[in-house]
Scaffold this active site. Structure first.
Site, PDB file in Angstrom:
ATOM      1  N   LEU A  28      16.070 104.958  19.663  1.00 48.55           N
ATOM      2  CA  LEU A  28      14.775 105.642  19.481  1.00 48.55           C
ATOM      3  C   LEU A  28      14.158 105.291  18.139  1.00 48.55           C
ATOM      4  O   LEU A  28      13.018 105.672  17.856  1.00 48.55           O
ATOM      5  CB  LEU A  28      14.992 107.154  19.523  1.00 48.55           C
ATOM      6  CG  LEU A  28      15.186 107.784  20.882  1.00 48.55           C
ATOM      7  CD1 LEU A  28      15.361 109.289  20.734  1.00 48.55           C
ATOM      8  CD2 LEU A  28      13.978 107.501  21.778  1.00 48.55           C
ATOM      9  N   SER A  29      14.882 104.555  17.310  1.00 50.12           N
ATOM     10  CA  SER A  29      14.384 104.261  15.959  1.00 50.12           C
ATOM     11  C   SER A  29      13.077 103.471  15.965  1.00 50.12           C
ATOM     12  O   SER A  29      12.198 103.754  15.145  1.00 50.12           O
ATOM     13  CB  SER A  29      15.460 103.540  15.141  1.00 50.12           C
ATOM     14  OG  SER A  29      16.535 104.409  14.942  1.00 50.12           O
ATOM     15  N   LYS A  78      27.509  98.511  10.198  1.00 50.05           N
ATOM     16  CA  LYS A  78      27.341  99.286   8.963  1.00 50.05           C
ATOM     17  C   LYS A  78      28.294  98.834   7.855  1.00 50.05           C
ATOM     18  O   LYS A  78      28.012  99.006   6.671  1.00 50.05           O
ATOM     19  CB  LYS A  78      27.512 100.777   9.252  1.00 50.05           C
ATOM     20  CG  LYS A  78      26.376 101.318  10.109  1.00 50.05           C
ATOM     21  CD  LYS A  78      26.463 102.801  10.342  1.00 50.05           C
ATOM     22  CE  LYS A  78      25.345 103.226  11.279  1.00 50.05           C
ATOM     23  NZ  LYS A  78      25.291 104.659  11.511  1.00 50.05           N
ATOM     24  N   GLY A 140      35.259 107.769  14.208  1.00 48.35           N
ATOM     25  CA  GLY A 140      34.585 106.482  14.039  1.00 48.35           C
ATOM     26  C   GLY A 140      33.669 106.466  12.833  1.00 48.35           C
ATOM     27  O   GLY A 140      33.831 107.255  11.891  1.00 48.35           O
ATOM     28  N   GLY A 141      32.672 105.575  12.873  1.00 54.46           N
ATOM     29  CA  GLY A 141      31.759 105.410  11.748  1.00 54.46           C
ATOM     30  C   GLY A 141      31.005 106.683  11.410  1.00 54.46           C
ATOM     31  O   GLY A 141      30.871 107.051  10.240  1.00 54.46           O
ATOM     32  N   LEU A 228      26.421 115.143  17.816  1.00 52.03           N
ATOM     33  CA  LEU A 228      25.624 114.048  17.242  1.00 52.03           C
ATOM     34  C   LEU A 228      24.806 113.337  18.308  1.00 52.03           C
ATOM     35  O   LEU A 228      23.854 112.638  18.007  1.00 52.03           O
ATOM     36  CB  LEU A 228      26.529 113.034  16.542  1.00 52.03           C
ATOM     37  CG  LEU A 228      27.413 113.555  15.424  1.00 52.03           C
ATOM     38  CD1 LEU A 228      27.939 112.394  14.620  1.00 52.03           C
ATOM     39  CD2 LEU A 228      26.675 114.529  14.526  1.00 52.03           C
ATOM     40  N   TYR A 230      22.000 112.868  21.062  1.00 50.91           N
ATOM     41  CA  TYR A 230      20.683 113.500  21.276  1.00 50.91           C
ATOM     42  C   TYR A 230      20.124 113.170  22.658  1.00 50.91           C
ATOM     43  O   TYR A 230      19.114 113.731  23.074  1.00 50.91           O
ATOM     44  CB  TYR A 230      19.695 113.092  20.184  1.00 50.91           C
ATOM     45  CG  TYR A 230      19.624 111.613  19.923  1.00 50.91           C
ATOM     46  CD1 TYR A 230      18.855 110.784  20.711  1.00 50.91           C
ATOM     47  CD2 TYR A 230      20.370 111.053  18.896  1.00 50.91           C
ATOM     48  CE1 TYR A 230      18.821 109.421  20.481  1.00 50.91           C
ATOM     49  CE2 TYR A 230      20.342 109.686  18.656  1.00 50.91           C
ATOM     50  CZ  TYR A 230      19.558 108.877  19.454  1.00 50.91           C
ATOM     51  OH  TYR A 230      19.544 107.539  19.226  1.00 50.91           O
ATOM     52  N   GLY A 251      21.850 115.956  18.119  1.00 46.11           N
ATOM     53  CA  GLY A 251      21.753 114.977  17.022  1.00 46.11           C
ATOM     54  C   GLY A 251      20.354 114.466  16.730  1.00 46.11           C
ATOM     55  O   GLY A 251      20.198 113.563  15.907  1.00 46.11           O
TER      56      GLY A 251
HETATM   57  P1  NAP Z   1      32.296 104.940  17.028  1.00 47.25           P
HETATM   58  O1  NAP Z   1      32.429 104.307  15.689  1.00 47.25           O
HETATM   59  O2  NAP Z   1      32.458 104.132  18.253  1.00 47.25           O
HETATM   60  O3  NAP Z   1      33.364 106.144  17.029  1.00 47.25           O
HETATM   61  C1  NAP Z   1      33.473 107.103  18.029  1.00 47.25           C
HETATM   62  C2  NAP Z   1      34.843 107.770  17.920  1.00 47.25           C
HETATM   63  O4  NAP Z   1      34.960 108.634  19.018  1.00 47.25           O
HETATM   64  C3  NAP Z   1      35.984 106.768  18.016  1.00 47.25           C
HETATM   65  O5  NAP Z   1      36.380 106.347  16.755  1.00 47.25           O
HETATM   66  C4  NAP Z   1      37.069 107.574  18.728  1.00 47.25           C
HETATM   67  O6  NAP Z   1      37.863 108.284  17.799  1.00 47.25           O
HETATM   68  C5  NAP Z   1      36.283 108.573  19.542  1.00 47.25           C
HETATM   69  N1  NAP Z   1      36.190 108.123  20.942  1.00 47.25           N
HETATM   70  C6  NAP Z   1      35.696 106.957  21.411  1.00 47.25           C
HETATM   71  N2  NAP Z   1      35.806 106.910  22.758  1.00 47.25           N
HETATM   72  C7  NAP Z   1      36.378 108.067  23.129  1.00 47.25           C
HETATM   73  C8  NAP Z   1      36.774 108.606  24.374  1.00 47.25           C
HETATM   74  N3  NAP Z   1      36.581 107.942  25.533  1.00 47.25           N
HETATM   75  N4  NAP Z   1      37.373 109.818  24.379  1.00 47.25           N
HETATM   76  C9  NAP Z   1      37.563 110.506  23.235  1.00 47.25           C
HETATM   77  N5  NAP Z   1      37.220 110.034  22.024  1.00 47.25           N
HETATM   78  C10 NAP Z   1      36.621 108.835  21.981  1.00 47.25           C
HETATM   79  O7  NAP Z   1      30.901 105.657  17.164  1.00 47.25           O
HETATM   80  P2  NAP Z   1      30.080 106.418  16.017  1.00 47.25           P
HETATM   81  O8  NAP Z   1      29.132 105.494  15.380  1.00 47.25           O
HETATM   82  O9  NAP Z   1      31.049 107.143  15.159  1.00 47.25           O
HETATM   83  O10 NAP Z   1      29.214 107.422  16.912  1.00 47.25           O
HETATM   84  C11 NAP Z   1      29.813 108.547  17.506  1.00 47.25           C
HETATM   85  C12 NAP Z   1      28.760 109.354  18.253  1.00 47.25           C
HETATM   86  O11 NAP Z   1      27.762 109.829  17.347  1.00 47.25           O
HETATM   87  C13 NAP Z   1      28.006 108.539  19.306  1.00 47.25           C
HETATM   88  O12 NAP Z   1      27.756 109.362  20.390  1.00 47.25           O
HETATM   89  C14 NAP Z   1      26.699 108.180  18.605  1.00 47.25           C
HETATM   90  O13 NAP Z   1      25.646 108.001  19.508  1.00 47.25           O
HETATM   91  C15 NAP Z   1      26.479 109.431  17.758  1.00 47.25           C
HETATM   92  N6  NAP Z   1      25.679 109.172  16.538  1.00 47.25           N
HETATM   93  C16 NAP Z   1      24.527 109.878  16.385  1.00 47.25           C
HETATM   94  C17 NAP Z   1      23.762 109.693  15.237  1.00 47.25           C
HETATM   95  C18 NAP Z   1      22.507 110.487  15.056  1.00 47.25           C
HETATM   96  O14 NAP Z   1      21.690 110.116  14.184  1.00 47.25           O
HETATM   97  N7  NAP Z   1      22.308 111.549  15.783  1.00 47.25           N
HETATM   98  C19 NAP Z   1      24.197 108.782  14.247  1.00 47.25           C
HETATM   99  C20 NAP Z   1      25.392 108.087  14.449  1.00 47.25           C
HETATM  100  C21 NAP Z   1      26.117 108.295  15.613  1.00 47.25           C
HETATM  101  P3  NAP Z   1      39.470 108.388  18.012  1.00 47.25           P
HETATM  102  O15 NAP Z   1      39.906 106.997  18.397  1.00 47.25           O
HETATM  103  O16 NAP Z   1      39.973 108.827  16.704  1.00 47.25           O
HETATM  104  O17 NAP Z   1      39.716 109.364  19.108  1.00 47.25           O
END
Ligand code: NAP
Length: 286
Positions: A28-29, A78, A140-141, A228, A230, A251
């Site tokens: 959406l950015s 990132k 994650g990130g 997080l 949205y 989010g």
């Molecule tokens: P990411 O780096 O891929 O990390 C997601 C984490 O969730 C993984 O490290 C893992 O942790 C866990 N995970 C992944 N698949 C899973 C599954 N099938 N079941 C359970 N846990 C799972 O992603 P991210 O960048 O951190 O983003 C995470 C979420 O935040 C996403 O939904 C993204 O859209 C949202 N987000 C929103 C904003 C915003 O501005 N609103 C900004 C950034 C991200 P473990 O391996 O430790 O379980």
């Protein structure tokens, strides 16, 4: 669009800001930043570019274009883009991740505004959080930025829940008080005021999933539940939280606030929050 298509287009000849990520097509950015630029009458366009890892060596040259006014970064870049920043703001230096590059006299400066974006919507709840615990699902990130943000909120403890607690990022291990598995997280639920979903559970293709099992939703009672995600605006996690009587946040504001800070750095103009939020809400309502 791919990097190759972007470079072959005329977009690079006009003032522009680029979002690098993979995937980027659902972001959406572009709508957010192009709405804000149009509001100010600035002749600058924001383009999402799907970048492949093997194209990273092309970025140093890409950044030399005078018409490029800013860079936005999302998964999985990132960390990779730290190398292109000649200096870093305090937050990105701490968590070793940038979500934006801004031109400065010394070259491109790296920023991390995810921390600000996450914290800003929580400001209204700061008093409620003081001295209480926070539980973050996912490592994650985004969880890294969040865990850092939470260290400034006078909480009693920060707990990160992971499918593989032993393999969690070192930075998160330093910032959190406990890294625990899904089997035991509920043991930490007493005095917990905030639950954050930082996993992809609840968004496509995991729409019917939540980090919290239906039998565990009672632990969310009277807390603040922050997803997080949205899109959709109400995830399964937030639906569970609502049924348990929790206060719910998705989010969207985090997305808008992290973008607003970068927009202001790139353009020197104030970010028209209400106009952008209305535009995004209208888009969701179809
Ligand atoms: P990411 O780096 O891929 O990390 C997601 C984490 O969730 C993984 O490290 C893992 O942790 C866990 N995970 C992944 N698949 C899973 C599954 N099938 N079941 C359970 N846990 C799972 O992603 P991210 O960048 O951190 O983003 C995470 C979420 O935040 C996403 O939904 C993204 O859209 C949202 N987000 C929103 C904003 C915003 O501005 N609103 C900004 C950034 C991200 P473990 O391996 O430790 O379980």
């Amino acid at each position: 669009m791919s990097l190759k298509s972007f470079l072959q287009s005329t977009y690079a000849e006009h003032l522009h800001i680029v979002l690098f990520g993979n995937p980027v097509q659902h972001s959406l950015s572009p709508l957010m930043h192009n709405t804000a630029a149009r509001h100010h009458g600035i002749d600058i366009r924001y383009h999402p570019v799907q970048l492949q890892k093997n194209e990273l060596p092309l970025i140093a040259d890409f950044l030399k274009n005078d018409k490029l006014k800013g860079v936005n970064l999302t998964i999985p870049y990132k960390h990779d883009f730290l190398r292109f920043a000649s200096n870093l703001d305090v937050v990105s230096k701490k968590i070793k991740a940038v979500n934006g590059l801004v031109k400065s006299d010394q070259g491109w400066k790296g920023y991390n505004t995810d921390v600000y974006g996450f914290k800003k919507p929580l400001e209204a709840y700061n008093a409620q959080l003081k001295g209480k615990k926070a539980i973050v699902f996912g490592s994650g990130g985004a969880a890294k930025a969040i865990t850092f943000a939470l260290t400034n909120l006078n909480l009693e403890e920060i707990i990160v829940v992971s499918r593989g607690p032993d393999n969690v990022d070192e930075k998160i291990k330093q910032l959190a008080d406990h890294i625990v598995s899904y089997k035991v997280w509920s043991n930490y639920s007493s005095n917990t005021a905030l639950y954050v979903n930082a996993t992809p559970l609840g968004m496509k293709p995991h729409l019917d999933k939540s980090p919290v099992h239906d039998t565990e939703k009672k632990y969310l009672e009277n807390s603040i539940c922050y997803d997080l995600i949205y899109n959709p605006s109400t995830t399964k996690f937030l639906a569970q939280a609502d049924r348990a009587g929790a206060q719910c946040m998705n989010g969207l504001d985090m997305l808008i606030y992290q973008g607003s800070k970068l927009f202001e750095l790139w353009t020197d103009k104030s970010f028209p929050y209400s106009i952008v939020k209305e535009k995004l809400n209208t888009t969701f309502d179809g």
